[in-house]
Design an enzyme around this catalytic site. Structure first.
Site, PDB file in Angstrom:
ATOM      1  N   ASP A  77      13.294 127.918  70.182  1.00  0.00           N
ATOM      2  CA  ASP A  77      14.101 127.086  70.642  1.00  0.00           C
ATOM      3  C   ASP A  77      13.681 125.901  71.250  1.00  0.00           C
ATOM      4  OD1 ASP A  77      13.979 128.900  72.786  1.00  0.00           O
ATOM      5  OD2 ASP A  77      15.716 128.069  73.677  1.00  0.00           O
ATOM      6  N   GLU A 140      15.346 130.480  75.397  1.00  0.00           N
ATOM      7  CA  GLU A 140      14.198 130.262  76.647  1.00  0.00           C
ATOM      8  C   GLU A 140      14.526 128.983  77.231  1.00  0.00           C
ATOM      9  OE1 GLU A 140      10.685 129.273  78.989  1.00  0.00           O
ATOM     10  OE2 GLU A 140      11.754 128.118  77.447  1.00  0.00           O
TER      11      GLU A 140
END
Length: 388
Positions: A77, A140
């Site tokens: 991500d 994250e």
């Protein structure tokens, strides 16, 4: 797959802004399965959820059935691209200057591609004794609720244990070989509301001014450092991030005053200990009246340290062999998912140059992709040649 550039570009092309995956983990899964890994997809959260409840896709992969297990952890991500780009942030543009530009190339799709390349340079039946594993999350950069922590819980239930881990965060400020993270500071955010009683400034005896107590509190929090640092950590930093009364009127005493702060703390402290310390400072500023304030704290991670030893030594020696530079052992910077993994096994972090991460025109040198792949290859070969 032994060359990292193509996989890095394929990953960057997926617009995996948290919590979206956009097929980034499909790209990685195909690469790992071609290398003989057994891949498990682990979605957590609600399909229609938003914020902390949003569904997150994660991936766990392993090659080998025996120990020791060396794991690589990271995330696909990315933060939103934002304005100011000179190229399409998801086009994975190669420049004439020899750089790869794209959102997430430094933080940290490039490092994932480098570790895959390092593995691809080994025989499919390697290591003969031991296992390689990947833990890749899609959460994250976001709340980190349904990402690495949930996968680690699944690993515990499934009997999946790692012996050591490497996280591919961009640890180098300016050049490969600058820094190797062996720990991270903890982080605590606090919001404090001082309650008073509003009134007219000409009649202060009929009001109770919370701004005065807020001023005392702000001074008490910043008057002296919390510590002078420790062997591997800098001094704890307390930063006031907001002082807010919200009173546009000159002749009104407000009823409330608010303060926000962040504490990046070293291994002298725990989050709970600092929360208790903040409460004591609030009580002092409010003359012992617990009802006169509200304290809200959120600890996003505790300080941790992986003592310098064989694991950090392997990475440092590999880096020196490929770059001629031995990285400093560092605990600076923000938080990372290593804060969760440290409770599972010893963990260090080493990745690409992070100078442009989260910025417009995020970029890394193509040559650095090859160098990092070679460093990772040295690390895993040295790891399985002897005990770590």
């Amino acid at each position: 797959m032994a060359e990292p550039l193509a996989l890095a570009r394929a990953l960057i092309a997926r617009q995996s802004v948290t919590p979206a995956d956009d097929g980034a983990l499909d790209v990685l899964q195909a690469a790992l399965e071609a290398l003989g890994f057994t891949v498990t997809r682990l979605p957590f959260g609600e399909a229609s959820g938003t914020g902390e409840a949003a569904r997150i896709d994660n991936l766990y992969a392993r090659r080998g059935t025996t120990g020791p297990v060396f794991g690589f952890a990271g995330h696909t991500d990315v933060v939103p691209p934002g304005p100011g780009w000179s190229v399409d942030p998801f086009a994975a543009t190669l420049t004439d200057a020899g750089t790869l530009v794209g959102r997430g190339v430094a933080d940290m799709k490039g490092a994932i591609a480098c570790f895959v390349a390092a593995v691809a340079r080994q025989p499919l039946d390697w290591p003969r004794h031991g296992s390689l594993a990947f833990l890749i999350t899609g959460d994250e950069e976001g709340p980190a609720v349904h990402g690495t922590t949930r996968v680690l819980e699944w690993m515990d239930r499934a009997g999946e244990r790692w012996d050591h881990a490497l996280v591919g965060e961009p640890t180098n400020p300016e050049a490969l070989g600058d820094a190797l993270k062996i720990g991270r500071r903890g982080s605590l955010n606090a919001r404090i509301t001082i309650h008073g009683r509003g009134g007219h400034v000409a009649y202060p005896h009929l009001a109770d001014n919370p701004v005065h107590r807020l001023a005392r509190l702000a001074h008490a929090l910043t008057a002296a450092p919390l510590d002078r640092g420790s062997a591997h950590f800098p001094p704890t930093s307390l930063q006031l991030t907001s002082l807010d009364v919200g009173n546009p009127t000159t002749n009104v005493i407000p009823a409330e005053a608010r303060l926000a702060l962040n504490i990046r703390f070293n291994d002298h402290h725990t989050g709970a200990g600092l929360a208790a310390w903040l409460r004591e400072r609030c009580l002092d500023a409010c003359d012992g009246a617990g009802h006169a304030f509200t304290l809200e704290t959120r600890i996003s991670g505790e300080a941790f340290l992986t003592e310098p030893g064989r694991l950090s030594g392997l990475v440092a020696e590999a880096c020196q062999a490929e770059t001629g530079r031995r990285p400093a052992l560092s605990t600076s910077g923000g938080t990372s998912d290593a804060r969760f993994i440290r409770g599972h096994c010893p963990v260090v972090e080493f990745g690409l140059v992070g100078r442009t991460m989260h910025k417009a025109d995020e970029a890394v040198a193509v040559a650095d992709l090859e160098t990092l792949s070679a460093i990772y290859q040295r690390v895993i070969r040295a790891y399985f040649e002897g005990p770590c």
